[in-house]
Design an enzyme around this catalytic site. Structure first.
Site, mmCIF file in Angstrom:
data_model
loop_
_atom_site.group_PDB
_atom_site.id
_atom_site.type_symbol
_atom_site.label_atom_id
_atom_site.label_comp_id
_atom_site.label_asym_id
_atom_site.label_seq_id
_atom_site.Cartn_x
_atom_site.Cartn_y
_atom_site.Cartn_z
ATOM 1 N NE ARG A 1 1.265 14.981 20.415
ATOM 2 C CZ ARG A 1 0.367 15.027 19.519
ATOM 3 N NH1 ARG A 1 -1.024 15.092 19.908
ATOM 4 N NH2 ARG A 1 0.392 14.933 18.354
ATOM 5 C CB VAL B 1 4.903 20.667 23.234
ATOM 6 C CG1 VAL B 1 3.626 21.196 22.724
ATOM 7 C CG2 VAL B 1 6.012 21.795 22.979
ATOM 8 C CG ASP C 1 -0.849 19.922 16.188
ATOM 9 O OD1 ASP C 1 -1.416 18.921 16.634
ATOM 10 O OD2 ASP C 1 -0.004 20.367 16.592
ATOM 11 C CB THR C 2 -1.189 25.112 12.372
ATOM 12 O OG1 THR C 2 -1.627 25.263 13.290
ATOM 13 C CG2 THR C 2 -1.561 26.035 11.018
ATOM 14 N NE ARG D 1 1.156 15.755 11.897
ATOM 15 C CZ ARG D 1 1.581 15.416 13.030
ATOM 16 N NH1 ARG D 1 1.034 15.707 14.086
ATOM 17 N NH2 ARG D 1 2.655 14.624 13.017
ATOM 18 C CG HIS E 1 1.413 19.241 20.177
ATOM 19 N ND1 HIS E 1 0.784 18.951 18.785
ATOM 20 C CD2 HIS E 1 2.400 18.574 20.355
ATOM 21 C CE1 HIS E 1 1.573 18.310 18.174
ATOM 22 N NE2 HIS E 1 2.473 17.674 19.120
ATOM 23 C CB THR F 1 5.980 11.995 14.345
ATOM 24 O OG1 THR F 1 6.212 12.644 15.723
ATOM 25 C CG2 THR F 1 4.806 11.080 14.620
#
Length: 318
Positions: A91, A125, A151-152, A154, A178, A234
């Site tokens: 990222r 982000v 992410d949380t 997931r 992130h 995604t």
């Protein structure tokens, strides 16, 4: 001054993420008006038409393509514009490309004296949220990113699968960047109030709890790379995350979410944007929430912050 319409949202960027967000938000019933903006206006028009054709199965709503002149009264502007993450690309490698894109977007918003909430979704982000804060001049409670909300989710999903329970009964956070330096805060994780390790001892009957948790945390971190490798991008997961954040704002739910926002000294971290638990309501990122962290987790979050600060120093935002 233009009066803000809390039931209007603008989405800037109609690629995979922006269009998936628009679709999820149309289904949510949270908004009565949605304007889609893209550098390719034909793309925005096409997405608006396509999504509008599903309205007879949802709730009445006005969906249309527009320009920056249509954003002034929006309660929320979600920015998803930017170059997409390619297979094998981190990222953070997107930084300079997307900062340049934001230098063309944020001034257009500022010119219109916008007073609503800027929800940053573009990657990376944390850096993009910091960029939007610096360029917009808006208060930090009104400019924040989707952060580690996905992410949380997931993490909760994978823990639920591992423990054999409904993921909604799992309470745990991914914090920090992130990205590759994110931290799974297992020390405060629980299943409906039962300490995670105790529940795992009962449910999993394994003496390899630590190894299992490390594997799950790594799977969360690698999830996006795996999805991008398999399908190129995604977008469904992040669209549902954006819907969840918007729900907390529009319904003033005071939800505790790990959004990406400016840090102001807690845990020795300041002048950087990353994800920590915040109460999210009608005023945006309303206040931070202290959760129990181990010393190792605190140091890992600080290292994540230091890494992000190093990236910020390379940007020309003055």
């Amino acid at each position: 001054m233009t009066e803000i319409n809390s039931r209007k949202i603008a989405i800037i960027g109609c690629g995979f993420v922006g269009s998936a967000c628009a679709f999820a938000l149309m289904q949510s019933g949270l908004f009565s008006e949605m304007v889609l903006i893209d550098s390719n206006n034909q793309r925005a028009e096409g997405e608006a038409l396509d999504i509008s054709h599903g309205l007879p199965f949802s709730k009445p709503m006005q969906i249309y393509s527009g320009t920056y002149d249509d954003i002034t009264d929006a309660g929320i502007i979600a920015i998803t514009a930017g170059a997409g993450q390619k297979p094998g690309e981190s990222r953070l490698e997107l930084v300079h490309k997307n900062v340049e894109i934001f230098k063309s977007i944020i001034p257009e918003i500022s010119k219109r004296n916008y007073k609503g909430i800027l929800l940053i979704v573009s990657n990376p982000v944390d850096i993009m949220t910091y960029t939007a804060l610096k360029l917009s001049g808006l208060p930090s409670n009104q400019v924040f990113g989707s952060g580690t909300v996905l992410d949380t989710a997931r993490l909760k999903y994978l823990l639920g699968e591992h423990l054999g329970v409904d993921a909604r009964s799992v309470h745990a956070f991914i914090l920090g960047e992130h990205g590759d330096s994110e931290i799974a805060a297992f020390s405060s994780a629980n299943v409906s109030g039962i300490e995670l390790k105790k529940f795992c001892d009962f449910a999993c009957k394994t003496d390899k709890h630590e190894e299992a948790m490390k594997e799950i945390a790594e799977d969360v971190k690698l999830s996006a790379y795996e999805i991008i490798k398999k399908k190129g991008a995604t977008y469904y997961g992040i669209a549902m995350s954006v819907r969840r954040i918007c729900e907390a704002i529009i319904l003033d739910q005071k939800s505790i979410l790990p959004i990406s926002c400016l840090q102001s000294g807690k845990n020795g971290i300041e002048n950087v944007v990353l994800s920590m638990p915040m109460i999210v309501g009608k005023h945006g990122a309303e206040r931070s929430v202290e959760i129990s962290l181990s010393e190792e987790e605190r140091q890992a979050i600080k290292s994540s912050a230091d890494m992000l600060k190093g990236i910020i120093k390379t940007l020309d935002l003055d």
